[in-house]
Design an enzyme around this catalytic site. Structure first.
Site, mmCIF file in Angstrom:
data_model
loop_
_atom_site.group_PDB
_atom_site.id
_atom_site.type_symbol
_atom_site.label_atom_id
_atom_site.label_comp_id
_atom_site.label_asym_id
_atom_site.label_seq_id
_atom_site.Cartn_x
_atom_site.Cartn_y
_atom_site.Cartn_z
ATOM 1 N N HIS A 83 -49.903 -71.945 84.797
ATOM 2 C CA HIS A 83 -50.844 -71.346 85.747
ATOM 3 C C HIS A 83 -51.854 -72.386 86.240
ATOM 4 O O HIS A 83 -52.965 -72.040 86.613
ATOM 5 C CB HIS A 83 -51.601 -70.175 85.125
ATOM 6 N N SER A 139 -57.027 -92.784 107.412
ATOM 7 C CA SER A 139 -57.418 -91.798 108.404
ATOM 8 C C SER A 139 -57.876 -92.498 109.665
ATOM 9 O O SER A 139 -58.468 -93.578 109.601
ATOM 10 C CB SER A 139 -58.564 -90.954 107.830
ATOM 11 N N LYS A 162 -60.647 -92.953 103.461
ATOM 12 C CA LYS A 162 -59.507 -92.181 102.972
ATOM 13 C C LYS A 162 -58.305 -93.021 102.539
ATOM 14 O O LYS A 162 -57.980 -94.018 103.181
ATOM 15 C CB LYS A 162 -59.034 -91.203 104.056
ATOM 16 N N GLU A 207 -46.860 -85.877 100.482
ATOM 17 C CA GLU A 207 -47.042 -84.673 101.300
ATOM 18 C C GLU A 207 -45.826 -84.437 102.198
ATOM 19 O O GLU A 207 -45.377 -83.302 102.373
ATOM 20 C CB GLU A 207 -48.283 -84.815 102.180
#
Lengths: 461, 461, 461, 461
Positions: free
Chosen positions: A157, A278, A284, A291
């Protein structure tokens, strides 16, 4: 019109927009080499049964070789009006050797030919994916040395649950990819059944020898029903599904490592070469590759839907809808291949950040379950032990301490069976030393498992 | 709150709406008997390693038997607040035998327990589907005698293509269902790996013997990584996918027979007992069962989507999302089972309408390809033969005759190689006599194939 | 057989297994009240045009009311052999009032009747979902006061990016759910077109008045083509799709909060009443409800697949496949309803943990972009500013400091335009004060937005 | 490394394989012109608020125009290492005008920029699809004259049900495509909300004027929450779904016409220019275009799944997964566009074969329902009438006659209310003359409907 292999009964030329709509050469050109291989075997078989002379067969084989080289060198011209890869190659052959070329299509149709091509192509594709998966497994197993001392929280979880050796995570993914490889292997059994010779849908009155073709192309069996062959795309659906599970496994791994790369988890550092920045935020470093691996899994899952929806409700035998099958397969294969090409490098080059991991490793009562098992070993029924430890955890929470920091007297106040040796069961290091069941994340199990994996991967490689 | 197995650390009662939202007993109650079987094996193993006495184990086994009988008789009370089947049965056990019952959950968690239950359940479910598929194959093969003389048009693009024996259709479906059965068998290999003993996600410090549990439950292997076990639902995805291909095969068959039942085709008559009428149109006899079989395939395809989408992007190990996995599987299984229960009867009871079929059998130039093969046998290159026959077909069309009705002189005007024996290759009866390649729809091939199928099904049955 | 409304032309009774397979009463019983409402309007219209007397119509209406009450009280008996809800109610009516009941089905068929029932049902269902979404929006907006002071990291790629006010998150979800509500409204336009009167597929020769029925049932338009009506399930597909996007939005929110509940993030605490524990690990508090909301989104997504796959390739007009449409809709509706029932409470009761959030809020250079904008305001081209700040960030990283901790001299060494006022742009508090564009996460924007939302929700409620 | 817009904080060059994996230029190059349009509006707005001088803005606009022309002429070089269309164009701009170009990205990020580009692109795409749908509607309506006299069987369950005018079929598809067009229009409402100015995810501290940008780009609204903008892909999902329903409608039409082209139905003849032949069977004319239209619907359906699965479970705000969104949209759009380009020609050029249709038009008791309605008009309750006609149909079947061929005495033997005028209700011609309800397939209704459609399409066109 004369370019068409089937123009004989037609009195009107095809609308060029129809040619564009129905063509498949823009995507089936990649079948060129397997198409040639299949045609060469077919020619040899035709010679064996006397439908070609040996000289004719040899001529066909040689010129197909040359056409193949032309294609490989990028010197072959593709034309929309020639529809598909089969017509391109046959037309080129006829242009070279005339009537002998006109004999190649004897005893077959494009329906069984494309099925053959696909099976040959998919067979090789799955072989390459299998190798890529093995490489990825190797990358995971190879991390063992560098992460040898690192203990990670295990989660259920997404809540901290119990500690496991870092390598336990790596081997979990090895298991998943092993099942994927097993599925690919099972898939191959059904791939290795020769469709050629089913002709359009009914077989042929010509004395062809399908066993011979199967032998030449390394198929283990010959398909027994021509209506079935002409309509069967099970092998594609199964291959795409197998890839979708690989994609799902990759997506889970990507999700996990994306989490681990956050400021909040801080477990993992990807090399700059595998992150991107970025256009607006100068600080960043984004785990884009992970991803995209996660995102791309959606495409492969959708490819499963495409092929199943495509096949649903089609009567026997060949229907032109089937042409779209290749798009689903190629898309899934290319996506998975791209992901599997990068994944091993990421696995190899990412660094676990022991300092960050260890700094919070005792948070979350990762030893609670082992404490309960200590009680069980002392005769406390499991459910009772569970309640006792639940109570102790609440006590710790209210005091802001860990279980290992709880004084013995307080333990004994709750349950007198708890003795001084309890501290040997508390704290994550003790826990991973105690975990002993086969398949557990304990230090000893992991060592054995890594050894097994090394042997297995060595043997296979 | 006290009802909860995990209430120890909680200071607040669960919102009843949360209980309702998170419960699974409304659908996992059907796991009751496999849950009991798994627990009994677990208890035996615990006794073997000394975590239970033999008496305790026997007491557990006996009372679980009784609970099982209670459930079977419908006398067991289900309560939402007890969440799932595991808690129901364990709670009932504890109510009966107190502390001994409290020991059952030693060395396991619900995570590995539910995985075990599912594997046991799916194993049996696939076995039942396999038997149903075999029954369906038998129904198709059994039609051979009654349809022995019937020739049907074979189609590609739903256009009449070449004639095949009716039984060629039946055997095409047998091939498809055989691949389905093979896939189920492959699926079983991965089902037969014991998850129990992985505990929550990390294994356990208790001296459990997983090999023993595997032996008791007829598993062939023991899962080697507890993180993997806790997160693995590959076996469900694979089982559901296997069922989706069965659904696709059924949908194609249904589509075909729906077409055949139309006024326009008129090939097939379903018994009244398998058709339904209209609430408004008094003359209707609708093939609803076939339509629903076709429609229901969409559900099973969607179930594949559900399980894959569910699994996508989940980090290790167990996440509660997985609870939804059962819905996909049960839905697919129930749907496929319902379809497979009815399909054999429909196959057995439907009647081919020889009169209607034969009335138009010579339409559509079903012998054109054989005529081309005749030319090939006489040395005409295939592509040339194709053009010649294309030309002849156009001639026939303009005159409104069949190829068999074309005078010899006209044949010879087009190609002098055509001799009087050509008429032995024309007309559908001649064609099915000439078709000879392995797997073809010709009369001789079919006979052999039927014989093989009979042997295969007899042996298996 | 006599029970069937369509038995007239049949010589054989339906196989009971066929009844079981084709029945829909097990799931369409929930259409009972809308079916009655539709029939009552139909009866009124029939009276208006003289196909019923006023007395007959009133008798029908009254007895249908009683039947509806019987059903509501659970006293109505469902029988598989009566197939569906329409037959149940009509049969009950005929049992009560004989020939008058036999007239109700005048000028309609079950094809347009079920379409009407579905449209009525879906119309109400979407209305209820709309209200639930509004409640959820309210719950988010209502958090504003309690989270007023809290600044959260905003993320892209799950990497810390820029700071935003906590309420900016809440309003982001309000926007998403507002679009969902707008979609539901658009969907209604197509729901509000009356199908009844299309009869089976061709309309009727009877002088019915469809405008009147539309008026009675509050439809804004009358469907103009009976073949279309009989085959149209666009409205279901569109409704299910609209729900799938709601599910997707819920899944993203659930994912986010699951992350925030981890030990590592530690941003959020769910009340015990909304978490559950572990059967083995005594310390666990799991965000099960959120996990299930995330997991359940897969079902709704799959329902979209089911309905589209179901509809694909069906010729005009009604085909029995369509019966399965209800399963997709009910499943999606029930799933979304269950999620939306719980979501507002979770939103209201969860607590942001300001201490944990603030403790690490200055990590991750959340002010880097604002520093770049400071440079832009001083005339530095954006791309140059981006590079400058990138360089400064690296400097900070190497020294282990934040940008706010960087001495002015060091700033100026990199770019002399930077003056002492730069510190008014650094640190998250300064950043959220500076953010000013419409729609930004800055403190002022949020205040205005919250005000707008309050007005909007007040007006609507 | 220096090529990257975000390289500032990076110490290591990107792995070229990563560049290849993460690039999107291979598919987002088609956004070039909308990207330029968006940047030009952005520059104008920046000038308005003083972040650029008017000269700078004009310089940017002019050079972007030139870059656009370069791209249109195919003279622009694409480089994988420049990642995406945004970087390509900005880099080209900077190469031309240096620091002024470096200012363009002020107050925006690629996150809001790509959202803007997509919305502009999708807006145009949906406009083009709308026009194509209108063209298709026109093609259907234009058939009215040529098919004026033709009556077709209407089907339910693919069984002959009632007769309708041929044009009733054409208008049924017009209705479906009209709903599609309405959905596209609704979709546009949510497209026309400006995302630009949301910047990365938090808005900006710069004084931008988003209303102005919206005005310049013809958006009707400005998005109110930057976190939402950065993560929102609803508009893509909705657009793709809208296309999937178009695909479903096309697939049903294709299926129907494939059936009608069979030898068995024989209703329809496609022009040779829209059929293709077989490589083996010389007589074949296959409706490949229709089959591919049916098959391609599976891709668009799968695209819906891809986008929904992609979006599921993503936390706020932008995640790189979203890059894959474009693939789903472009795929759906290209597929639908290709189908819609060909469909109107097929509709226009196909010929109904009145001879074949009429030859069997009286088969199937298409007048049974009208006979029942005749009885209803004579006071017989509908259910009773249904039974009576069911009985009569069986009688006819046993005698092998149609209802119209039944002698009056036999009618009256069954029900004395039947008078001589009954024959004016029997036979398909009489039926289509009697059908009178609004939306029916009767001759008068169709005429009115066609008139309405002509007006509607004229007005719109």
């Amino acid at each position: 019109m004369s370019a068409k292999a089937w123009g004989g009964a037609f009195s009107e030329a095809t609308d060029p927009r129809v040619e564009l709509f129905t063509e498949s050469i823009s995507f089936d050109a990649r079948l060129a080499l397997v198409d040639i291989r299949g045609s060469q075997a077919h020619a040899k078989m035709l010679a064996k049964v006397g439908l070609l002379t040996n000289e004719e067969a040899q001529q066909i084989i040689d010129h197909l070789n040359e056409i193949g080289q032309q294609i490989t060198r990028g010197e072959f011209e593709w034309k929309t009006e020639l529809e598909d890869i089969h017509m391109h190659i046959e037309t080129a052959l006829i242009a070279r050797i005339g009537d002998v070329g006109r004999k190649l299509h004897t005893g077959r149709s494009r329906n069984d030919q494309v099925s053959l091509d696909l099976k040959l192509y998919v067979r090789e594709a799955l072989q390459r994916i299998d190798e890529a998966l093995e490489d990825l497994q190797r990358a995971f197993v190879d991390r063992y040395e560098q992460d040898r001392e690192i203990i990670l929280p295990g989660y259920t979880h997404l809540q901290r649950a119990q500690p496991v050796m870092a390598a336990h995570y790596w081997l979990a993914y090895c298991e998943k990819f092993q099942r994927d490889r097993d599925r690919l292997r099972d898939c191959s059994k059904r791939l290795n059944v020769l469709p050629l010779g089913a002709a359009a849908l009914a077989g042929t009155s010509l004395p062809i020898d399908r066993e011979e073709t199967a032998r030449l192309l390394n198929f283990t069996d010959v398909a027994a029903n021509s209506l079935d062959v002409s309509s069967d795309r099970d092998f594609l659906a199964e291959a795409i599904f197998s890839m979708s599970l690989i994609a799902v496994h990759l997506s889970g791994w990507a999700e996990e490592w994306i989490l681990w790369c956050t400021t909040e988890f801080g477990f993992l550092k990807l090399p700059d070469a595998y992150t991107t920045g970025s256009s607006i935020m100068p600080q960043k470093r984004n785990p884009d590759v992970l991803e995209l691996i996660r995102g791309k899994s959606a495409r492969v899952i959708a490819d499963v839907q495409q092929i199943l929806t495509l096949l649903k409700g089609l009567p026997l035998a060949y229907n032109r809808d089937l042409q779209e099958d290749k798009l689903a397969f190629f898309d899934a294969f290319d996506t998975i291949s791209a992901c599997l090409e990068l994944a091993p490098s990421i696995v190899r080059l990412a660094k676990l950040r022991a300092d960050k991991i260890n700094a919070r490793l005792e948070e979350g009562f990762l030893d609670a379950t082992t404490l309960m098992e200590y009680l069980i070993q002392h005769g406390v029924p499991m459910r009772t032990g569970h309640e006792v430890v639940g109570h102790l955890v609440r006590l710790c929470e209210s005091r802001g301490i860990t279980l290992a920091e709880m004084p013995l007297a307080d333990f004994q106040a709750v349950n007198p069976l708890i003795a001084d040796d309890v501290y040997g069961w508390l704290g994550v290091k003790n826990v991973v030393a105690k975990l002993q069941s086969y398949g557990s994340g304990g230090i000893n199990c992991i060592e054995e498992q890594v050894e097994e994996w090394r042997t297995r991967l060595r043997t296979e490689g």
